[in-house]
Every structure is written in C-alpha cells, then in structure tokens.
Design a protein around this motif. Sequence first.
Motif, PDB file in Angstrom:
ATOM      1  N   LEU A 153       0.871  -1.176   0.000  1.00 48.32           N
ATOM      2  CA  LEU A 153       0.000   0.000   0.000  1.00 48.32           C
ATOM      3  C   LEU A 153       0.907   1.224   0.000  1.00 48.32           C
ATOM      4  O   LEU A 153       1.713   1.413   0.910  1.00 48.32           O
ATOM      5  CB  LEU A 153      -0.891   0.003   1.246  1.00 48.32           C
TER       6      LEU A 153
ATOM      7  N   LYS B  54       0.986   5.126   0.228  1.00 45.68           N
ATOM      8  CA  LYS B  54       0.202   6.321   0.568  1.00 45.68           C
ATOM      9  C   LYS B  54       1.012   7.554   0.194  1.00 45.68           C
ATOM     10  O   LYS B  54       2.144   7.714   0.641  1.00 45.68           O
ATOM     11  CB  LYS B  54      -0.131   6.346   2.063  1.00 45.68           C
TER      12      LYS B  54
ATOM     13  N   SER C  36       0.694  11.778  -0.206  1.00 46.18           N
ATOM     14  CA  SER C  36      -0.037  13.040  -0.072  1.00 46.18           C
ATOM     15  C   SER C  36       0.789  14.144  -0.682  1.00 46.18           C
ATOM     16  O   SER C  36       1.994  14.221  -0.448  1.00 46.18           O
ATOM     17  CB  SER C  36      -0.300  13.363   1.405  1.00 46.18           C
TER      18      SER C  36
ATOM     19  N   ASN D  33      -4.457  20.462  -1.362  1.00 53.90           N
ATOM     20  CA  ASN D  33      -4.041  19.168  -0.830  1.00 53.90           C
ATOM     21  C   ASN D  33      -4.667  18.052  -1.634  1.00 53.90           C
ATOM     22  O   ASN D  33      -5.783  18.198  -2.136  1.00 53.90           O
ATOM     23  CB  ASN D  33      -4.495  19.017   0.619  1.00 53.90           C
ATOM     24  N   LYS D  34      -3.982  16.954  -1.719  1.00 51.21           N
ATOM     25  CA  LYS D  34      -4.552  15.788  -2.385  1.00 51.21           C
ATOM     26  C   LYS D  34      -3.771  14.558  -1.955  1.00 51.21           C
ATOM     27  O   LYS D  34      -2.584  14.635  -1.677  1.00 51.21           O
ATOM     28  CB  LYS D  34      -4.483  15.946  -3.901  1.00 51.21           C
ATOM     29  N   ARG D  35      -4.451  13.412  -1.875  1.00 49.73           N
ATOM     30  CA  ARG D  35      -3.756  12.163  -1.593  1.00 49.73           C
ATOM     31  C   ARG D  35      -4.155  11.127  -2.628  1.00 49.73           C
ATOM     32  O   ARG D  35      -5.177  11.276  -3.298  1.00 49.73           O
ATOM     33  CB  ARG D  35      -4.073  11.675  -0.177  1.00 49.73           C
TER      34      ARG D  35
ATOM     35  N   ILE E  87      -5.145   8.197  -2.124  1.00 48.18           N
ATOM     36  CA  ILE E  87      -6.350   7.452  -1.741  1.00 48.18           C
ATOM     37  C   ILE E  87      -7.523   8.385  -1.996  1.00 48.18           C
ATOM     38  O   ILE E  87      -7.780   9.306  -1.217  1.00 48.18           O
ATOM     39  CB  ILE E  87      -6.311   7.011  -0.267  1.00 48.18           C
ATOM     40  N   LEU E  88      -8.195   8.189  -3.129  1.00 48.60           N
ATOM     41  CA  LEU E  88      -9.189   9.156  -3.596  1.00 48.60           C
ATOM     42  C   LEU E  88     -10.427   9.135  -2.712  1.00 48.60           C
ATOM     43  O   LEU E  88     -10.704   8.139  -2.043  1.00 48.60           O
ATOM     44  CB  LEU E  88      -9.538   8.853  -5.052  1.00 48.60           C
ATOM     45  N   PRO E  89     -11.160  10.236  -2.717  1.00 47.34           N
ATOM     46  CA  PRO E  89     -12.285  10.382  -1.778  1.00 47.34           C
ATOM     47  C   PRO E  89     -13.250   9.206  -1.785  1.00 47.34           C
ATOM     48  O   PRO E  89     -13.691   8.756  -0.734  1.00 47.34           O
ATOM     49  CB  PRO E  89     -12.977  11.657  -2.277  1.00 47.34           C
TER      50      PRO E  89
ATOM     51  N   VAL F 118     -12.743   6.149  -2.336  1.00 44.87           N
ATOM     52  CA  VAL F 118     -12.192   4.864  -1.891  1.00 44.87           C
ATOM     53  C   VAL F 118     -12.501   4.659  -0.406  1.00 44.87           C
ATOM     54  O   VAL F 118     -12.091   5.462   0.424  1.00 44.87           O
ATOM     55  CB  VAL F 118     -10.672   4.813  -2.120  1.00 44.87           C
ATOM     56  N   ASN F 119     -13.235   3.585  -0.102  1.00 39.78           N
ATOM     57  CA  ASN F 119     -13.597   3.352   1.299  1.00 39.78           C
ATOM     58  C   ASN F 119     -12.828   2.155   1.866  1.00 39.78           C
ATOM     59  O   ASN F 119     -12.108   1.463   1.155  1.00 39.78           O
ATOM     60  CB  ASN F 119     -15.102   3.119   1.419  1.00 39.78           C
ATOM     61  N   LYS F 120     -13.004   1.949   3.166  1.00 36.94           N
ATOM     62  CA  LYS F 120     -12.202   0.950   3.880  1.00 36.94           C
ATOM     63  C   LYS F 120     -12.368  -0.449   3.276  1.00 36.94           C
ATOM     64  O   LYS F 120     -11.384  -1.148   3.034  1.00 36.94           O
ATOM     65  CB  LYS F 120     -12.646   0.938   5.353  1.00 36.94           C
TER      66      LYS F 120
ATOM     67  N   LEU G  69     -10.572  -0.791   0.031  1.00 38.18           N
ATOM     68  CA  LEU G  69      -9.128  -0.754   0.227  1.00 38.18           C
ATOM     69  C   LEU G  69      -8.612  -2.075   0.786  1.00 38.18           C
ATOM     70  O   LEU G  69      -7.455  -2.446   0.591  1.00 38.18           O
ATOM     71  CB  LEU G  69      -8.781   0.389   1.184  1.00 38.18           C
TER      72      LEU G  69
ATOM     73  N   ARG H  79       2.715  10.476 -10.944  1.00 37.95           N
ATOM     74  CA  ARG H  79       2.615  11.783 -11.610  1.00 37.95           C
ATOM     75  C   ARG H  79       1.298  12.446 -11.260  1.00 37.95           C
ATOM     76  O   ARG H  79       0.241  11.853 -11.409  1.00 37.95           O
ATOM     77  CB  ARG H  79       2.697  11.628 -13.132  1.00 37.95           C
TER      78      ARG H  79
ATOM     79  N   LEU I 208       2.551  16.619   6.537  1.00 36.06           N
ATOM     80  CA  LEU I 208       2.582  16.237   5.132  1.00 36.06           C
ATOM     81  C   LEU I 208       1.540  15.183   4.792  1.00 36.06           C
ATOM     82  O   LEU I 208       0.949  15.212   3.724  1.00 36.06           O
ATOM     83  CB  LEU I 208       3.971  15.722   4.756  1.00 36.06           C
ATOM     84  N   ASP I 209       1.331  14.221   5.709  1.00 38.78           N
ATOM     85  CA  ASP I 209       0.350  13.191   5.360  1.00 38.78           C
ATOM     86  C   ASP I 209      -1.038  13.743   5.612  1.00 38.78           C
ATOM     87  O   ASP I 209      -1.276  14.484   6.563  1.00 38.78           O
ATOM     88  CB  ASP I 209       0.586  11.915   6.159  1.00 38.78           C
ATOM     89  N   ASN I 210      -1.947  13.373   4.732  1.00 40.31           N
ATOM     90  CA  ASN I 210      -3.290  13.916   4.766  1.00 40.31           C
ATOM     91  C   ASN I 210      -4.085  13.298   5.904  1.00 40.31           C
ATOM     92  O   ASN I 210      -4.061  12.093   6.098  1.00 40.31           O
ATOM     93  CB  ASN I 210      -3.959  13.604   3.421  1.00 40.31           C
TER      94      ASN I 210
ATOM     95  N   ASN J 183     -12.536  11.588   4.568  1.00 38.40           N
ATOM     96  CA  ASN J 183     -12.117  10.271   4.077  1.00 38.40           C
ATOM     97  C   ASN J 183     -10.851   9.855   4.799  1.00 38.40           C
ATOM     98  O   ASN J 183      -9.740  10.073   4.321  1.00 38.40           O
ATOM     99  CB  ASN J 183     -11.863  10.333   2.568  1.00 38.40           C
TER     100      ASN J 183
ATOM    101  N   VAL K  96      -9.424   6.978   5.551  1.00 41.04           N
ATOM    102  CA  VAL K  96      -9.052   5.577   5.392  1.00 41.04           C
ATOM    103  C   VAL K  96      -7.549   5.440   5.600  1.00 41.04           C
ATOM    104  O   VAL K  96      -6.777   6.317   5.204  1.00 41.04           O
ATOM    105  CB  VAL K  96      -9.431   5.081   3.982  1.00 41.04           C
TER     106      VAL K  96
END
Lengths: 366, 366, 366
Positions: free
Chosen positions: A190, A192, A194, A203-205, A207-209, A211-213, A216, A260, C281-283, C288, C290
């Motif tokens: 996995l 992760k 961010s 901000n963005k990570r 793990i897109l919004p 995506v739930n537990k 995953l 990217r 740094l980590d979201n 969300n 998760v």
Amino acid sequence: MAPKGCCASICQCFFEYSTPKILIIRSFKVGTLNRITQALVIAYVIGYVCVLNKGYQDTDAVLSSVTTKVKGIALTNTSDLGLRIWDVADYIIPPQEESSFFVLTNLLITLNQTQSHCPEVPKTGFDCTSDRDCKAGSRDTRGNGVQTGKCVRYSAVDKTCEVLAWCPLELDKEPPNPPMLADAENFTVLIKNSIRYPKFNFNKRNILPYVNKTYLEQCVFNRITDPDCPIFRLKDMVTEANEDFQTMAVHGGVMGVQIRWECDLDMPSSWCVPRYTFRRLDNKDPVNNVAPGYNFRFAKYYKNGNNEETRTLIKGFGIRFDVMVFGQVTVVCDWIVLTCMTKKNIYNEQKYSYVDDFQLLSNETP
Amino acid sequence: MAPKGCCASICQCFFEYSTPKILIIRSFKVGTLNRITQALVIAYVIGYVCVLNKGYQDTDAVLSSVTTKVKGIALTNTSDLGLRIWDVADYIIPPQEESSFFVLTNLLITLNQTQSHCPEVPKTGFDCTSDRDCKAGSRDTRGNGVQTGKCVRYSAVDKTCEVLAWCPLELDKEPPNPPMLADAENFTVLIKNSIRYPKFNFNKRNILPYVNKTYLEQCVFNRITDPDCPIFRLKDMVTEANEDFQTMAVHGGVMGVQIRWECDLDMPSSWCVPRYTFRRLDNKDPVNNVAPGYNFRFAKYYKNGNNEETRTLIKGFGIRFDVMVFGQVTVVCDWIVLTCMTKKNIYNEQKYSYVDDFQLLSNETP
Amino acid sequence: MAPKGCCASICQCFFEYSTPKILIIRSFKVGTLNRITQALVIAYVIGYVCVLNKGYQDTDAVLSSVTTKVKGIALTNTSDLGLRIWDVADYIIPPQEESSFFVLTNLLITLNQTQSHCPEVPKTGFDCTSDRDCKAGSRDTRGNGVQTGKCVRYSAVDKTCEVLAWCPLELDKEPPNPPMLADAENFTVLIKNSIRYPKFNFNKRNILPYVNKTYLEQCVFNRITDPDCPIFRLKDMVTEANEDFQTMAVHGGVMGVQIRWECDLDMPSSWCVPRYTFRRLDNKDPVNNVAPGYNFRFAKYYKNGNNEETRTLIKGFGIRFDVMVFGQVTVVCDWIVLTCMTKKNIYNEQKYSYVDDFQLLSNETP
C-alpha cells in the motif's frame, strides 16, 4: 547609385546604418494613451509576474510525503533453517525509509558466526603451502579477516592462510535459483502519497475520496479494472516494467515507482488524479552485465549461554522500490502559459493602440 | 522649434509620441510571403517548442538509481571487547539506504545495559547532597533516565540523583583519538549508478561497457590512471575534498559524492561518461565549531539466561556519504541552445524577408 | 480609398503588408557606432549570460547536508513490560537516515514469538468448523502464516484455521490511546544543516556564528525569543503545523520541516539566515480517513537457551520528520534579475544610440 568595386560596396554596406523614419506626434490624447500603455506593461511585468506569481519558486513549492506498507508471507524450506515463515518484519530492511522500501527476495545465510580463527576461503592470494606464504596482520580488502600468519588446511585439497574473523566464513557462491522467497511476487504494498501546493493551499492524496475501507481491504491495482487502487502486487509492478519477477528476484535490482500528478488547478480537483508508472532503474545490460543486481550484507546478533557474541550473517538479495513523485511541472506550466497569454493580450492592446494612433493622427492632421 | 520654458518643454516631451512611419504595401507576393513567415514562426513556437520539446518537463525526466557496496575489514583492540574484527555487516548502519551510506569509524561502547537503577552522571542539575535535591519522576532531557527521588553515591567524591534507566549509564566522554576503526580509510566502495532519460529512451550506467569483471575486481578510482573505475577508496574521496581522513573519522562528518552526467545526446553515447567530485558537506568552521561531526546512538538487544533483556549501547561516530546525481542539466541546456539557435535562424529568415520586401518593393514601385 | 465589397476588403487586408519606412544613413561615424553596439550586445549575451553565468545550472548548484539528533526519555508502564525506560536508541528507527528521522510514539508489542503453529486471528476467511474449511499451504496476504489444514480452537467461541507462523500472533487491535510514549512531546531534536553554493564558494550552517556551546546546551527554538536556536521541541513543531501532538501520536504521521535559505549573496552573509516552517505532510482528511497515520512493524531477534530463535514483534506508530532544505531559488532569482537589469541597460544604450543617430543625422543633413 553609380556602380562601384565590390570591395568598396561591401565596405559601404558595412558602414551603412538603416533606421526607421520616425514621426513625432505632439498630441495630448496620443501621448497620454502612450504613457498609460507603457505604465500598464511595466506594472504588469513587475507587479504581476515578479511579485504575485513568483513563478520561479513554484518548482520548490510542491510538498509530497510517501509512506509504504508491505503485506505478505513467504515460506522457505532449507537444510539450515528447516521450514520457516518470513513476514514483513523479517524481509523489509530497514523497517522504514523515507520514500523507498526494500523487499528481501533471496539470501545466503551463514549461521552461528563467532569472532575466532578459521582458514580463508580459497582464492588467489589466500592459498598457501606454508606459513611463509601468509603475512600476519595483513588485511586484504577482498578477504574476510586479518591474517594470523598461519597456513592451515581448508579442505582435503586446499590450504589457505588463517584469519581472525567472524567464523565460519561466508561461502562465496551464487545465490539460489529459483530465489528462496519466490512467494514475494504475491506480496502487496500500500503506497500512501499526499501532495500539497502550499501557495495554492491545495491538498490531495492518492487514496481518492470515493475509496472506502472495504474497497481498500481487498483491491489490487489494475490499469483497467482498478486504476485508482493504491495497493500494488509486486509482480505486477515488475511485469509492467517488462521484467520477469522471478529472474529479477535472484540477484535483486532497483525498481522505480513514478507517481505523476498533472493537475490543472483551474479545473475541479476531482479531475486531479495520480498516474502510476513502473520502471526498472538499475541497468541489466545483457552485453555488459558486470556486478548485476542489488544485494547487501546484514547480521542478527545474539549472545550465547556463556555471554559470548554470535551472529547470523545474511547476504540479502532483493528489490528496492524507489517511489518518485512528480507534480511541480503542472504549476510551472500553468504559470508559463498564463504569463505568455496575458503578455500576449497586453502586447496586442499595444498593437491596437498603435493602430488607434494612426486613426487619431489622421483626425488630427487635416 | 521656438525656445520655451523648461517646464513646458518637459510637459511637451511627456505628451510627445513618436511612431515609425508605416508604408503599406498592397502586393499579393509580399503579403503571402509575410503571412507564410508569420505562420512559420507560430507553427514553430507552438508545435516544436511547446508540443514536441516540452522543455519545461525535461528537468523531471531524468531517472537515476544508486546502489553502493562497501568492502573492508577493521581490527580493534580494546579492554572492553578485546581483539575484534569489524566487517561490513558491523560498520554499515543501516545496512541499506536509498542513495547514501554510513561508515562507522569511531565509537563509544557501553556493554550489558539493563533496565535498572543507577546514579546519574555527575552534571550540573544532577548533583545532590540529600534526597531532597532529587525529584521523583522528573525527566530532564539532558538526563539519561527518570529520577527515583533518591540521592545516591556515584563515586568517592560525587553524589547524584538515582535514575531508572538503561544501567550502567554511558559515560559522557570524548571519542577515542586516533579513531577506533582507523582502518576504515582503506575501505573501498563500489558505487553503481544507472541513469535514464525516458523521453529520449537513453540508458547509461557508470560501469562503462569496456569495464570487465577482472578489471572491476582489482581497480580503484584514480583521476589519472583509473578515471572510469567506479570503486573508490574512502581515504581518496576524503582527501579529494581537502580533508584529513583520520581527523574527520574521530568526530565523523558528511561527505558529498557528486556524479555529473553531462551528455550531449546528439553525440555518440560513448562520449557520455560520468564525472565524479567529492566535497565535505557538513560545516567544520574552525571559528565556530559547536556540535561538530556526525554521530548517533544505536543498540544491540540480547536476552540473558533468565530471559531478561540486556543491550549493548553504541555511540557511533562515522562518515555518511551522500551520493548525488546530476544529469538533467544537459537536456535542458540542449533544449535551450537548440531553441535559441533555431529561433535565431527563423528570425534571420524574417530579417532577410524584410530585405526581400524592399527589393520586391523597389521592383513594384517604378 | 474607394468603398468595396466586404470580402474584397478582407482579402486585400490579408495580402497587405505594412513595413516601416527605412532611412539608410551612409555615415562612417554612425555605421561604426551601430556595429559596435551590435557587437556589445552579442558579446554580452554569449559571453556573460551563457558562458560566465550558466544560469540554467544554478538550480543544481546548491549542496545541503542535514543531520539530526534527538534527545529525551520516555517512561512506560504496561502489564507486558512493566516499568520501562525508552531512550533514543530505543525509539529512533532506523538509528540514522539521510534527511529524516522517525520517532516512535506508540506501539503494539507481541513478546516471545517463535516459529510454530497457532490458530489464525478470527477474521472472515479464517473461521472454520472443521479441517475441510482450511486449505493446507494456502497463504492469504491478509493472514499471518501458512495454513496447515487443521481447524483448531482459538477461543471458547471461535475456531480458526491453524497456521505455521511467528506464534503467538499479533492481536489485531487499535493502538493505545493516550499513546504509550506520550512523553515524546517533550523530546528535542538538534537539526544541523549546512548549505554550500560551490559556484559562489559560499558556505553557511544553521548554527549561526554567535551561537556558542552554552547557549546550544539549553536553548529551544521559539519564533519570538529564540528564532536562531536549531533545537526544536517535537510538540512545538507539531503545534506550529496546527496539529495536536497527542492526537497525532496515537496513529502516527509525517511532518515536514522546511528550512529556507533566501540569501542575497550581494548582501553581507550575516543577513543570510534560515527560516523554519513546519507542516503536516500526510493527509488527515476527516471526511475520508481511510488508512490514517503512519506505522510499520519491526522485530528484535533473540536466541533462547536451547539455541531456538525467538523475537519480539513491535508494531510501531510514530511521527516521521522529513527535513527539506530550499535554497537554490535565491541564486536563480539573483541571476534572472541581474541579467534582465543588465540587458535593460544595454538595450537602453541602444535606445539612446538610436536617438544619437537622429542627432548625428540632423547634423549631417543640412
């Protein structure tokens, strides 16, 4: 003009200077218009481009953090170790790194080493017939210890110089093929990631919004079916780089995982998704395959009953995955385009204003 | 023009606007030529510079992987450890890193620590005469443990507050000089670096094609005799940075190993070779030498007979080598030069076309 | 001009070409002046901008080294471990990294694991009623070992498939809250950062010249009172990022420590001081959340009396601090500004020279 000698004409041409004929318009309207335009351009360049945009800083503005978590179990069955389970705490070395992780896939193990004396491994330079061939205290970088000066029997056929070292010495042999931790191909990781553009407070990570537990817990990345799942099967990553996992696992290697983020911050942020690409980074040139793969030695230290230190030496072969995040480009690009465009407009305005000048002019000169 | 007041003339000057006199040529030939030229320029800028070259992306296009392998044996002889061999598994900590490696060169060792009670090391704040001077539960960041509130005898002269800690405590003393692993200067490191420009699909590694196994087994980098050998003697690297290895080894430090790839991809790839430079990165300012060098603490954990955890604490001093690869420059540079050149030509064409205009003009206007 | 059809006029407009009327001055003085100016500009652009400045290389010119040293003691009191002290060698994992450090703040510990058989942790897929439900040799990535095919009793209520694994298995539970190493908030870290611009042969470190040993021993960074102290309290760093340390410590996370060197090298180097900023740094997106935080597993390996390997498995939660140094910008910026300015002047000269041209012209044409 009258014909002349070539040289003369060239010379003349050289000292010739051509300049546009200038028409000076003395007009309050035109003059003001002109100055305002100039002011506009200057204000724009200084104020907007330099002060506001600070475009040249954008490249260091992106912040990224990467954490990884590998899951999987490997089973090995060797004469030394018998049946043995390898879990994440056993095969990830070191347990945490900033933006890369190493998975042990193959190993040569030397058990119960202690600081003592033993014959060197037979190799040119270490063979001997009598003590005279061995120099006490000499430490060859290719050797495993410091010579004691004695010449001792290594095997029925060989005699080598004795060394003070971690004995028994590691045998200089090829890694097992197929690799010991062949199961590693089914390990999953996995990743992760961010990212943040402080300037734009964006901000963005990965793990897109949506995506739930539950998703995953069971998803595995797949370009077609699960392009947004941040869990990757090691074998899939290697295969995407057009490599064979089992082959690579024998001698080890280095894989690059590129993430990217090409986001146009003017667009809805839901359009901003990461793209994953995988590449083998270390060269495996079939023509010149000197010192291939990736391996290193590490040891586990113990103390036996009589408080004497012993260790298990492991020459570990494996795959290091370097995660690289790219994202600055977008912002810089944005800025470039933006700038050029705006400039262009302003230049256009100027161009038009020139045109206007002529009209004004024609009005003024009856 | 008639003489006027200064102010008036300035004002006039301000509202003055000078524009070149424009000659409008109504000619199919000239007009077409003009438009074609413009089209050319636009096509070039948009198509070639932006779409094809994507020059602004080149900087993130280079991929590099670095792996290192240190070889060498060190011998130490101390009262604590007796005669002891140090090999790569002992002195490289952690065993693998992404693009740097740490070589232990000096150490302070504290054997057989257990979780128990012992008097603090004498230091302002920890000295005491009675229990009243010690505060149970107080944990000073400069201290080694949590105070029990007792004031106990540390030595014949000193009494200090008792702490719950890993006892016996590490003695706060200077590292040995000469350094314990003085032999480290003869260690060698094989640095393997592979670079790749995905866009140009160009691969290269610092083990050059003509380097074969036998050469690699015995060569050591030398600017004059072996400039292409990727195996470096630690001492040589430090010396090239104008430092003395033995001095640096006492307190440790950080070295930078720069690998520069300045390749013109238009040239034969055999011309593309890495250049190595070495620098000391951490400051050793003689004027202000506060907190010099580089050291950190780590421990080896054991369990003794009655399953009680003990550890060996090591304050390790050493040299960290950070390997930095530069290579993007070339591509960007290429692009810049290329662009400028080509632009220049096109601008020239334009210039000529202007000239042509005049000729055409002269033909057209009898 | 006579009125025409729209199409015609557009067409005409298209084939229209407007060029400034050119006045050719045949004058030795003017010509020479003109050529010299051109020569100047060319010389400047090629010689100064390209050769001397190499502006495009500045971005890779800054060298930075970061070393960190954490200080502090934590006390835990659990049923497993009893009263236990944690010092830097216990909670920094791995003991050294290139430019980041990880501080253990919370953990789940599993003692005395050995390679043996035990029932899987109850989870969908591992529950069973008879051996038929278990497949010998199956290794689920979510599982902890390789199934033996037996179905055994896990608890009074549960029966699960037996696995060959490191037994006893780690219990899948939430990390303790409050975190076990709550004391970590008072840990301090000394961050040593040295930067160097080789091209300008400019060195600087974040331990400023006036900072002496005594100050360094007791100071703690504070924006107002101690902005130049390179020692940071972990809690302060987290607080500056608008996070609560104790909350973050439970599941762990990643902090970014940014060091900005914005030095104008034309100014006295004493003006060149680092600026510190701290960011998470980590979201930790509340919407969300998760897979939150940061944790990894590692083990300490022991050998018991009968030479059997046992280990202590630790699932460590903690905060990783990534130190990022920015400094190139300044140089590039300098260069840009410098270039533009100088260019501007030269262009101005040109402009003036044009003006001169006119004067010369007027002198020449009576």
